[in-house]
Design a protein around this motif. Structure first.
Motif, PDB file in Angstrom:
ATOM      1  N   ASP A 106       0.867  -1.179   0.000  1.00  0.00           N
ATOM      2  CA  ASP A 106       0.000   0.000   0.000  1.00  0.00           C
ATOM      3  C   ASP A 106       0.907   1.233   0.000  1.00  0.00           C
ATOM      4  N   LYS A 120       0.129  -5.141   3.091  1.00  0.00           N
ATOM      5  CA  LYS A 120      -1.179  -5.588   3.584  1.00  0.00           C
ATOM      6  C   LYS A 120      -1.442  -7.009   3.080  1.00  0.00           C
ATOM      7  N   ASP A 142       0.191   4.395   0.057  1.00  0.00           N
ATOM      8  CA  ASP A 142      -0.269   5.507   0.902  1.00  0.00           C
ATOM      9  C   ASP A 142       0.295   5.384   2.319  1.00  0.00           C
ATOM     10  N   THR A 143       0.275   4.176   2.859  1.00  0.00           N
ATOM     11  CA  THR A 143       0.765   3.977   4.225  1.00  0.00           C
ATOM     12  C   THR A 143       2.165   3.381   4.258  1.00  0.00           C
ATOM     13  N   GLN A 169       3.062   0.318   3.690  1.00  0.00           N
ATOM     14  CA  GLN A 169       3.003  -0.938   4.435  1.00  0.00           C
ATOM     15  C   GLN A 169       2.566  -2.068   3.514  1.00  0.00           C
TER      16      GLN A 169
END
Length: 154
Positions: free
Chosen positions: A105, A112, A107-108, A110
């Protein structure tokens, strides 16, 4: 150190009949209902014992003859068997491995979890192309389906 101890027994001995008493016998009290009975008991102790003849009669009542034609109609009618088309019918399985698939991801920043299941490498028998296919366990929902091309770095 000499301290005098005072107990409830001393209080009971010293009290007069007109004063407060710990035990007052009421002539109208006949006892509690069910006093002395067993509180928790099994079902067998409450049932009356059966004689051998009554047990024999019950056994005879539930016996069926071999020529009895017992048939029950189903309450719910089941639909006809449905053949499931997965799209993998004309493909050959080259490799299969149980894995956990992650996606990144941005945006973060990270990773997932995408799903847990069997990853398959399949070869199409018609055109010879290879693809990666993964379905989630229990629900069999597709979570990865990609063609493998010559430009990919694996």
């Amino acid at each position: 150190q000499n301290t005098s101890t005072f107990t409830f027994a001393d209080l009971a001995k010293s009290s007069n009949e007109n004063e407060f008493q710990f035990v007052i016998k009421d002539p109208r009290f006949k006892g509690f209902s069910g006093a002395g009975e067993q509180v928790f008991s099994s079902q067998k102790s409450k049932m009356t014992p059966k004689t051998d003849s009554s047990e024999h009669d019950e056994d005879e009542m539930y016996k069926t003859e071999e020529n009895d034609n017992i048939h029950f109609e189903p309450i719910v009618q089941m639909p006809e068997k449905v053949t499931i088309v997965t799209g993998e019918e004309d493909e050959e399985l080259l490799y299969s491995q149980r894995i956990k698939l992650f996606r990144f991801d941005p945006d973060t920043s990270q990773w997932k979890e995408r799903g847990v299941g069997n990853l398959k490498i399949l070869k199409n028998s018609c055109n010879g192309k290879l693809r990666i296919l993964m379905r989630r366990d229990q629900v069999f929902k597709v979570c990865a389906n990609h063609w493998i091309t010559t430009t990919m770095n694996l």
